[in-house]
Design a protein around this motif. Structure first.
Motif, PDB file in Angstrom:
ATOM      1  N   GLY A 296     -12.200  19.354   6.511  1.00  0.00           N
ATOM      2  CA  GLY A 296     -10.865  19.773   6.636  1.00  0.00           C
ATOM      3  C   GLY A 296      -9.807  18.738   6.595  1.00  0.00           C
ATOM      4  O   GLY A 296      -8.516  19.062   6.551  1.00  0.00           O
ATOM      5  N   ARG A 297     -10.083  17.448   6.451  1.00  0.00           N
ATOM      6  CA  ARG A 297      -8.888  16.428   6.784  1.00  0.00           C
ATOM      7  C   ARG A 297      -9.319  15.356   5.585  1.00  0.00           C
ATOM      8  O   ARG A 297      -9.942  14.407   5.685  1.00  0.00           O
ATOM      9  CB  ARG A 297      -8.959  15.682   7.895  1.00  0.00           C
ATOM     10  N   SER A 298      -8.354  15.602   4.480  1.00  0.00           N
ATOM     11  CA  SER A 298      -8.443  14.475   3.384  1.00  0.00           C
ATOM     12  C   SER A 298      -7.836  13.545   3.477  1.00  0.00           C
ATOM     13  O   SER A 298      -8.017  12.368   2.939  1.00  0.00           O
ATOM     14  CB  SER A 298      -8.134  15.315   2.249  1.00  0.00           C
TER      15      SER A 298
ATOM     16  N   LEU B 229     -10.650   6.521  10.509  1.00  0.00           N
ATOM     17  CA  LEU B 229      -9.307   5.990  10.108  1.00  0.00           C
ATOM     18  C   LEU B 229      -8.417   7.236   9.594  1.00  0.00           C
ATOM     19  O   LEU B 229      -8.913   7.793   8.802  1.00  0.00           O
ATOM     20  CB  LEU B 229      -9.404   5.143   9.068  1.00  0.00           C
ATOM     21  N   THR B 230      -7.293   7.439  10.006  1.00  0.00           N
ATOM     22  CA  THR B 230      -6.410   8.294   9.806  1.00  0.00           C
ATOM     23  C   THR B 230      -5.216   7.614   8.917  1.00  0.00           C
ATOM     24  O   THR B 230      -4.549   6.765   9.488  1.00  0.00           O
ATOM     25  CB  THR B 230      -5.726   9.332  10.776  1.00  0.00           C
ATOM     26  N   PHE B 231      -4.884   8.220   7.917  1.00  0.00           N
ATOM     27  CA  PHE B 231      -3.717   7.698   6.917  1.00  0.00           C
ATOM     28  C   PHE B 231      -2.589   8.688   6.813  1.00  0.00           C
ATOM     29  O   PHE B 231      -2.552   9.874   7.241  1.00  0.00           O
ATOM     30  CB  PHE B 231      -4.202   7.419   5.591  1.00  0.00           C
ATOM     31  N   THR B 232      -1.694   8.045   6.109  1.00  0.00           N
ATOM     32  CA  THR B 232      -0.329   8.655   5.948  1.00  0.00           C
ATOM     33  C   THR B 232      -0.503   9.858   4.907  1.00  0.00           C
ATOM     34  O   THR B 232       0.611  10.969   4.652  1.00  0.00           O
ATOM     35  CB  THR B 232       1.008   8.090   5.953  1.00  0.00           C
TER      36      THR B 232
ATOM     37  N   ALA C  73       0.886  -1.169   0.002  1.00  0.00           N
ATOM     38  CA  ALA C  73      -0.004  -0.040   0.156  1.00  0.00           C
ATOM     39  C   ALA C  73       0.809   1.331  -0.115  1.00  0.00           C
ATOM     40  O   ALA C  73       2.007   1.412   0.741  1.00  0.00           O
ATOM     41  CB  ALA C  73      -0.802  -0.084   1.147  1.00  0.00           C
ATOM     42  N   HIS C  74       0.391   2.239  -0.438  1.00  0.00           N
ATOM     43  CA  HIS C  74       1.058   3.542  -0.605  1.00  0.00           C
ATOM     44  C   HIS C  74       0.708   4.495   0.463  1.00  0.00           C
ATOM     45  O   HIS C  74       1.336   5.314   1.099  1.00  0.00           O
ATOM     46  CB  HIS C  74       0.856   4.298  -2.169  1.00  0.00           C
ATOM     47  N   ALA C  75      -0.798   4.590   0.852  1.00  0.00           N
ATOM     48  CA  ALA C  75      -1.302   5.212   1.995  1.00  0.00           C
ATOM     49  C   ALA C  75      -1.260   4.247   3.192  1.00  0.00           C
ATOM     50  O   ALA C  75      -2.103   3.258   2.872  1.00  0.00           O
ATOM     51  CB  ALA C  75      -2.430   5.901   1.665  1.00  0.00           C
ATOM     52  N   ALA C  76      -0.510   4.428   4.149  1.00  0.00           N
ATOM     53  CA  ALA C  76      -0.446   3.493   5.395  1.00  0.00           C
ATOM     54  C   ALA C  76      -1.390   4.068   6.386  1.00  0.00           C
ATOM     55  O   ALA C  76      -1.369   5.255   6.429  1.00  0.00           O
ATOM     56  CB  ALA C  76       1.042   3.339   5.937  1.00  0.00           C
ATOM     57  N   LEU C  77      -1.982   2.982   7.107  1.00  0.00           N
ATOM     58  CA  LEU C  77      -2.923   3.486   8.241  1.00  0.00           C
ATOM     59  C   LEU C  77      -1.996   3.946   9.417  1.00  0.00           C
ATOM     60  O   LEU C  77      -1.143   3.217   9.885  1.00  0.00           O
ATOM     61  CB  LEU C  77      -3.789   2.239   8.693  1.00  0.00           C
ATOM     62  N   ARG C  78      -2.302   5.441   9.688  1.00  0.00           N
ATOM     63  CA  ARG C  78      -1.486   5.592  11.012  1.00  0.00           C
ATOM     64  C   ARG C  78      -2.370   5.829  12.324  1.00  0.00           C
ATOM     65  O   ARG C  78      -1.658   5.608  13.372  1.00  0.00           O
ATOM     66  CB  ARG C  78      -1.146   7.359  10.580  1.00  0.00           C
ATOM     67  N   GLY C  79      -3.458   5.752  12.369  1.00  0.00           N
ATOM     68  CA  GLY C  79      -4.237   5.628  13.299  1.00  0.00           C
ATOM     69  C   GLY C  79      -5.712   5.390  13.303  1.00  0.00           C
ATOM     70  O   GLY C  79      -6.148   5.549  12.335  1.00  0.00           O
TER      71      GLY C  79
ATOM     72  N   ALA D 292     -13.739  -3.645   8.070  1.00  0.00           N
ATOM     73  CA  ALA D 292     -13.048  -3.914   6.764  1.00  0.00           C
ATOM     74  C   ALA D 292     -13.074  -2.603   5.970  1.00  0.00           C
ATOM     75  O   ALA D 292     -14.043  -1.883   5.629  1.00  0.00           O
ATOM     76  CB  ALA D 292     -13.632  -4.833   6.095  1.00  0.00           C
ATOM     77  N   TRP D 293     -11.737  -1.989   5.464  1.00  0.00           N
ATOM     78  CA  TRP D 293     -11.724  -0.947   4.674  1.00  0.00           C
ATOM     79  C   TRP D 293     -10.923  -0.960   3.419  1.00  0.00           C
ATOM     80  O   TRP D 293      -9.894  -1.844   3.236  1.00  0.00           O
ATOM     81  CB  TRP D 293     -11.228   0.204   5.469  1.00  0.00           C
ATOM     82  N   ARG D 294     -11.338  -0.208   2.309  1.00  0.00           N
ATOM     83  CA  ARG D 294     -10.418  -0.340   1.088  1.00  0.00           C
ATOM     84  C   ARG D 294     -10.790   1.193   0.577  1.00  0.00           C
ATOM     85  O   ARG D 294     -11.965   1.575   0.158  1.00  0.00           O
ATOM     86  CB  ARG D 294     -11.132  -1.015   0.168  1.00  0.00           C
ATOM     87  N   VAL D 295      -9.616   1.830   0.197  1.00  0.00           N
ATOM     88  CA  VAL D 295      -9.687   3.365  -0.039  1.00  0.00           C
ATOM     89  C   VAL D 295      -8.361   3.441  -1.144  1.00  0.00           C
ATOM     90  O   VAL D 295      -7.916   2.504  -1.581  1.00  0.00           O
ATOM     91  CB  VAL D 295      -9.454   4.422   1.010  1.00  0.00           C
ATOM     92  N   VAL D 296      -8.643   4.688  -1.746  1.00  0.00           N
ATOM     93  CA  VAL D 296      -7.443   4.913  -2.702  1.00  0.00           C
ATOM     94  C   VAL D 296      -6.575   6.004  -2.387  1.00  0.00           C
ATOM     95  O   VAL D 296      -6.989   6.838  -1.934  1.00  0.00           O
ATOM     96  CB  VAL D 296      -8.275   5.301  -4.155  1.00  0.00           C
ATOM     97  N   SER D 297      -5.349   5.657  -2.382  1.00  0.00           N
ATOM     98  CA  SER D 297      -4.217   6.652  -1.737  1.00  0.00           C
ATOM     99  C   SER D 297      -4.088   7.752  -2.877  1.00  0.00           C
ATOM    100  O   SER D 297      -4.683   7.822  -3.963  1.00  0.00           O
ATOM    101  CB  SER D 297      -3.038   5.851  -1.598  1.00  0.00           C
ATOM    102  N   ALA D 298      -3.466   8.821  -2.392  1.00  0.00           N
ATOM    103  CA  ALA D 298      -3.399  10.059  -3.240  1.00  0.00           C
ATOM    104  C   ALA D 298      -2.567   9.781  -4.456  1.00  0.00           C
ATOM    105  O   ALA D 298      -2.763  10.526  -5.510  1.00  0.00           O
ATOM    106  CB  ALA D 298      -2.603  11.135  -2.476  1.00  0.00           C
TER     107      ALA D 298
END
Length: 628
Positions: A88-90, A55-58, A31-37, A109-115
């Motif tokens: 305000g938090r992308s 969920l907050t990502f890098t 993954a390119h966007a890692a889960l941060r918290g 369970a989550w699935r998103v698209v990184s920047a």
């Protein structure tokens, strides 16, 4: 020698095709966007039910139609509100939960698209009141489709290769001014068609690639409409428009080309090339993280310099084969162009490496760093081949080569000879002719009173390969290594940067497990002698929650084997969870990860990708039962 050169060219093309197929069908990158918290914390126990899950990502992420799914303690999906970003938090997404939640453990369970345009997925658990055991449903579903992933990867590599050939040929024609251009029209047109077709394929497969479904879903109108509204989709459409624009304007330019200043035409072509490069730079690693605008500009310059060098090499090789007459000046000008391109590549490459790695440890401790090391090694070989090309370029264009051309023309019966100090070749003469080989020195008159009569031995010089032919061979070597550099560069764009990996590792918790373990042994065979063995993977404690992972590889003789790379993932297809990368790293004789979370019980598919050499790897799998 011409047959030998043609064989080398075909071999280089075959190697390029094999490399594209190898990397295009490889296991998807991390993954390119890692889960941060997360809130609630992964594995946490709450006294009261939360109102939402966040969920907050890098890096910033975008959402799919089914990005966040929440399952109750009985593994039934909850009816939740639609997922969205925190205002305000992308980089943070959330989903609201029902007002009343029963006591027990819930799975998200989550699935998103990184920047940088790549989909990422995972899962987490939290408990209300106390932890509870759950049962696993049997609804079949896939988390990603191998055919879609492979086709999308191959299309990306072909797009990079075609862009390098197309832009490099255009720069070669504009700056190096070859004596004739007819032989370059066909490869440039082929590169244009390949780039156009690969861009169309990328646009059609964009939605299936993000959602992890079959490529047969590519023509859904709803999927195409959603792709067109996303940044990667809009950039692909812009690339298509930029490719079609010259075709539309060609009739007008053909009628008025005599009245247009050459500088204006070159400026328009440069702007078009820069815009094409930006369609890649704005959708890859540069579009997220530190110093975005500077990173996008650096990536675009890196791509343009790469295209000018590698694509120009292909154009130069074609020119040397089809139009050797009058090519000395062309070769000299390309030598200057290559030097400028290398300078830009070094400056932008150092900046991008610093931005992607973040630390020296990431150079050897992450997949991104190891691929970068391989690329640096390939670039070193490329520079060595380029130095040989510059040597033969200087030999070909030096004034000392003029007497050889004069003698060659005289021996062929030519009458009009250029001045002895001219660096330009004789029009109509083949620079690759053996007549250009150095002639034997004449015996001075003082040595014997008079020159000896000519003899067969004196007039039959030893066969020496002329500089033009050696230049062709060194350019072929540059092209072969350049293809490897291009593939490694494309592979870097599909790998988790070391900086993001380190940030995710710092955020991961590593609680101790109970003294039980699950041991799984998976045999493998890469299909060559001595390329078989087994990998033994231990999950400790082998239950839902945080586990430590250890893997040991045994060779064909039953002893411990050292391999360059191992990747272990787990997928729960019944619940569309995964593949979850364990993140094992080489610990000197074994592979391990201190913290890996298994969010849900059930029959998981454990996949191990074992690479035993630079080109030999295999992916094997086995089911593993995980209990609460």
């Amino acid at each position: 020698m011409r047959d030998y050169t043609r064989w080398l060219g075909r071999t280089a093309a075959l190697c390029a095709g094999l490399l594209l197929l190898l990397f295009g069908t490889a296991v998807p990158a991390s993954a390119h966007a890692a889960l941060r918290g997360t809130y609630p914390a992964d594995g946490g126990v709450l006294r009261t039910a939360p109102r939402q899950v966040s969920l907050t990502f890098t890096e910033p992420v975008s959402l799919l139609a089914d990005s966040l799914r929440v399952y109750d303690p009985g593994n039934r999906r909850l009816r939740t509100g639609g997922a969205g970003h925190v205002p305000g938090r992308s980089d943070t997404v959330r989903v609201r939960l029902p007002d009343r939640l029963a006591t027990g453990t819930y799975t998200v369970a989550w699935r998103v698209v990184s920047a940088d345009s790549h989909p990422v997925s995972g899962a987490l658990t939290f408990s209300v009141g106390e932890r509870s055991a759950t049962t696993v449903g049997v609804a079949p579903d896939r988390t990603e489709d191998p055919a879609t992933t492979s086709l999308y990867g191959i299309a990306r590599y072909l797009a990079y290769l075609a862009a390098a050939l197309l832009l490099g040929t255009a720069v070669f024609v504009a700056y190096c001014r070859p004596p004739t251009r007819a032989h370059l029209r066909r490869p440039a047109l082929a590169a244009w068609w390949v780039l156009l077709a690969s861009t169309v394929v990328l646009f059609l497969l964009r939605a299936p690639y993000e959602e992890g479904v079959s490529p047969t879903q590519a023509l859904r109108l709803s999927a195409l409409g959603r792709t067109a509204t996303t940044r990667p989709g809009a950039l692909l459409l812009a690339r298509l428009a930029l490719l079609v624009l010259p075709v539309v304007c060609a009739p007008v330019l053909r009628r008025r080309h005599r009245h247009l200043p050459r500088g204006a035409v070159h400026a328009a072509a440069a702007a078009l090339a820069a815009a094409l490069a930006l369609t890649w730079a704005a959708s890859e690693h540069a579009s997220a993280g530190l110093q975005v605008l500077l990173a996008i500009a650096s990536t675009a310059l890196h791509l343009l310099a790469m295209a000018a060098w590698l694509g120009g090499l292909a154009a130069l090789l074609t020119t040397l084969r089809h139009a050797p007459e009058g090519s000395a000046g062309t070769v000299t000008r390309f030598s200057r162009l290559a030097l400028a391109s290398v300078t830009v590549l070094v400056v932008t490459g150092v900046y991008q490496s610093w931005r992607g790695l973040g630390s020296w440890q990431a150079l050897t401790g992450t997949t991104y760093g190891r691929i970068l090391l391989a690329k640096l090694a390939a670039v070193t070989l490329l520079l060595a081949a380029a130095s040989r090309s510059r040597h033969w370029t200087a030999r070909l264009a030096s004034p000392a080569a003029a007497p050889l051309r004069d003698r060659a023309a005289a021996s062929a019966g030519g009458s009009a000879l250029p001045p002895a100090d001219s660096a330009e070749p004789v029009p109509g003469r083949d620079l690759a002719s053996p007549a250009l080989a150095p002639l034997p020195a004449r015996v001075p008159a003082s040595a014997g009173g008079s020159s000896p009569p000519p003899s067969d031995a004196a007039e039959s010089p030893a066969p020496v390969e002329p500089p033009p032919e050696r230049l062709r061979r060194s350019v072929l070597a540059e092209m072969a290594v350049g293809v490897v550099v291009l593939v490694l560069t494309t592979q870097l764009t599909g790998t988790l940067p070391g900086r993001a990996a380190a940030e995710a590792a710092r955020a991961a918790a590593a609680p101790a497990g109970v003294p039980t373990a699950s041991v799984t042994t998976i045999p493998f065979d890469v299909g060559r002698p001595g390329g078989h063995g087994k990998v033994q993977i231990t999950l400790d404690p082998g239950r839902v929650g945080v586990n430590s992972v250890q893997a040991v590889v045994y060779g064909p003789d039953g002893g411990l084997a050292a391999i360059p790379e191992l990747r272990v993932t787990l997928t729960l297809s019944a619940r569309r969870i995964g593949p979850l990368d364990t993140g094992v790293t080489d610990r000197g004789g074994y592979w391990a990860a201190n913290s890996f979370n298994l969010p849900m019980p059930g029959t998981w598919t454990m996949k191990a990708t074992v690479r035993v050499s630079d080109v030999d790897q295999v992916t094997v799998s086995k089911t593993v039962r995980v209990v609460r």
